[in-house]
Enzyme design. Structure first.
Site, PDB file in Angstrom:
ATOM      1  CB  CYS A 238      -0.917   0.006   1.215  1.00  0.00           C
ATOM      2  SG  CYS A 238      -1.910  -1.488   1.400  1.00  0.00           S
ATOM      3  CB  ALA A 239       3.674   2.076  -2.284  1.00  0.00           C
ATOM      4  N   GLY A 242       4.693   6.937  -1.429  1.00  0.00           N
ATOM      5  CA  GLY A 242       6.043   6.387  -1.404  1.00  0.00           C
ATOM      6  C   GLY A 242       6.882   6.696  -0.190  1.00  0.00           C
ATOM      7  N   GLY A 243       6.303   7.261   0.867  1.00  0.00           N
ATOM      8  CA  GLY A 243       7.109   7.600   2.037  1.00  0.00           C
ATOM      9  C   GLY A 243       7.837   6.406   2.624  1.00  0.00           C
ATOM     10  CG  ASP A 310       1.404   2.665   5.672  1.00  0.00           C
ATOM     11  OD1 ASP A 310       0.740   2.665   6.727  1.00  0.00           O
ATOM     12  OD2 ASP A 310       1.908   3.702   5.203  1.00  0.00           O
ATOM     13  CB  CYS A 363      -1.389   6.270  10.940  1.00  0.00           C
ATOM     14  SG  CYS A 363      -2.510   6.561   9.560  1.00  0.00           S
TER      15      CYS A 363
END
Length: 433
Positions: A238-239, A242-243, A310, A363
């Protein structure tokens, strides 16, 4: 603009948000377009007033007995900024562009209003419906954590070790006044002003040269705990922008095979330029739009050493940065995200090889999106996966972090009050051989 005029503008923006039920960023943008005389400093100050008011929306309404935008701003000035009633009265003078003078009732509420008898969701400034989930995570520390969640977030960057070490970056960025982050080994914390405004990091020459990325310390730590190593095959499922892909590339020292993808191809748009700037190497697998699109990762099934998930989530752990999001979130949104999380975990389970690992990250502070999501995968794939104890993950990658995180049934939880970061959850699962 004078400070009283900025208060009037903030009240106007908050009224627009309430009337049209729209994101704060949209309302602030429209206000700026309609008031082009306001400079960048004015717009930044108004935005800070708006976001700080949203941080304290419930508690400000409680002490003022008033949910109007004006009442919320008045209450925020006392609760968030610690302004005395007399100081607030001077700002609300009614002169020129200042808000109308305080009424006798407003002065009395400013003087006498208290949170002593306020319900926990009011004192903690969160929607009442989400409080049971937060209490399940924090227990007796719930109020302390919610108060930390209502404060402003720090400004962190991750030094790109493909180009610079942290010591060299500290010296090269000395004009920004950075300090090492408390826990992340490659992080720096940049001071912000009293108005919450930090420097324009994206125009700094060092940023353009790829020295660093703007990334919360918690996000940096979550990437670190994935344990990615040079030479491995790693999938960032789940890029998004791109962080974490950039973090993984640095951890792998551009050695191995790093594949980044996302179910929403629009989210991947920024990743190409970010990789170029950072000098990072990754394969980008962009799905085509439409319901009949092919699985762009099918050839990787059963081959990945590590899969980073993510996961899409409510973002409750980032409410310090997005305080309006907590008031716009509805219970049905949580149900939708739980379904999304099950889908990406099932996809990750097919990608990882026997003996390989999945690192599941959100998060979020809500156990429905964290331990419950992991438990769901274990139930759907009985015997296929085992939890890697969080203590072992910490000992391997971040032993000094152990005292400042909460261990959960299946993983670990970072939080604003205990860890000083956004609220990230991390769990590690290993596929049986």
């Amino acid at each position: 603009m004078t400070p009283p005029a900025r208060l009037s503008a903030a009240i106007e923006v908050l009224a627009d948000i309430a009337a049209r039920r729209r994101p704060a960023a949209d309302a602030l943008k429209d206000w700026g377009l309609a008031h082009r005389f306001a400079g960048s400093g004015d717009r930044a100050a108004i935005a800070s007033l708006v976001y700080d008011t949203l941080r304290r929306r419930a508690s400000a309404a409680w002490i003022m007995s008033d949910e109007s935008p004006r009442g919320l701003v008045i209450g925020m000035l006392r609760l968030q900024y610690g302004r005395a009633a007399s100081t607030i009265a001077e700002l609300f003078s009614g002169e020129r562009f200042a808000p109308a003078p305080l009424s006798e009732t407003e002065m009395r509420r400013l003087t006498e209003g208290t949170l002593a008898d306020a319900p926990l969701h009011v004192a903690g400034d969160v929607p009442e419906w989400v409080l049971p989930s937060l209490e399940a995570t924090f227990g007796a520390a719930t109020l302390d954590e919610l108060r930390a969640l209502a404060r402003r977030a720090p400004l962190d960057i991750r030094v790109n070790t493909l180009k610079r070490g942290r010591a060299e970056a500290l010296e090269g960025l000395a004009h920004l006044g950075p300090a090492p982050t408390p826990h992340a080994p490659h992080g720096l914390r940049i001071p912000i002003g009293e108005d919450g405004r930090g420097p324009a990091l994206h125009v700094e020459p060092e940023f353009i040269d790829g020295w660093y990325e703007i990334q919360d310390e918690g996000s940096q730590l979550a990437s670190l705990l994935s344990g990615a190593r040079p030479g491995e095959t790693v999938v960032d499922l789940c890029a998004g922008g791109g962080g974490k892909t950039l973090s993984l590339a640095a951890m792998m020292d551009n050695a191995g095979r790093l594949i980044a993808s996302d179910d929403d191809p629009r989210r991947l748009a920024p990743i190409h330029e970010r990789l170029r700037r950072a000098g990072a190497t990754a394969e980008i697998r962009t799905p085509r739009a439409g319901k009949a699109r092919a699985d762009v990762l099918a050839d990787l099934d059963g081959t990945a050493d590590r899969v980073l998930v993510d996961a899409p989530c409510t973002g409750s752990g980032t409410w310090r940065r997005n305080p309006d999001a907590k008031w716009r979130m509805r219970p049905n949104a949580l149900g939708t995200r739980v379904g999304d999380q099950a889908g990406v975990l099932d996809r990750a389970a097919r990608l990882v090889r026997p003996g390989g690992r999945i690192t599941y990250i959100t998060c979020s502070l809500l156990p429905e999106e964290n331990d419950a999501a992991v438990a769901g995968l274990l139930e759907r794939r009985p015997g296929d996966f085992a939890i890697v104890a969080a203590e072992a993950v910490l000992a391997d990658r971040a032993p000094d972090l152990a005292p400042v995180i909460r261990l959960t049934t299946h993983g670990l939880q970072m939080s604003p009050a205990l860890t000083g970061t956004d609220g990230f959850y991390v769990a590690t699962l290993q596929r049986g051989g």
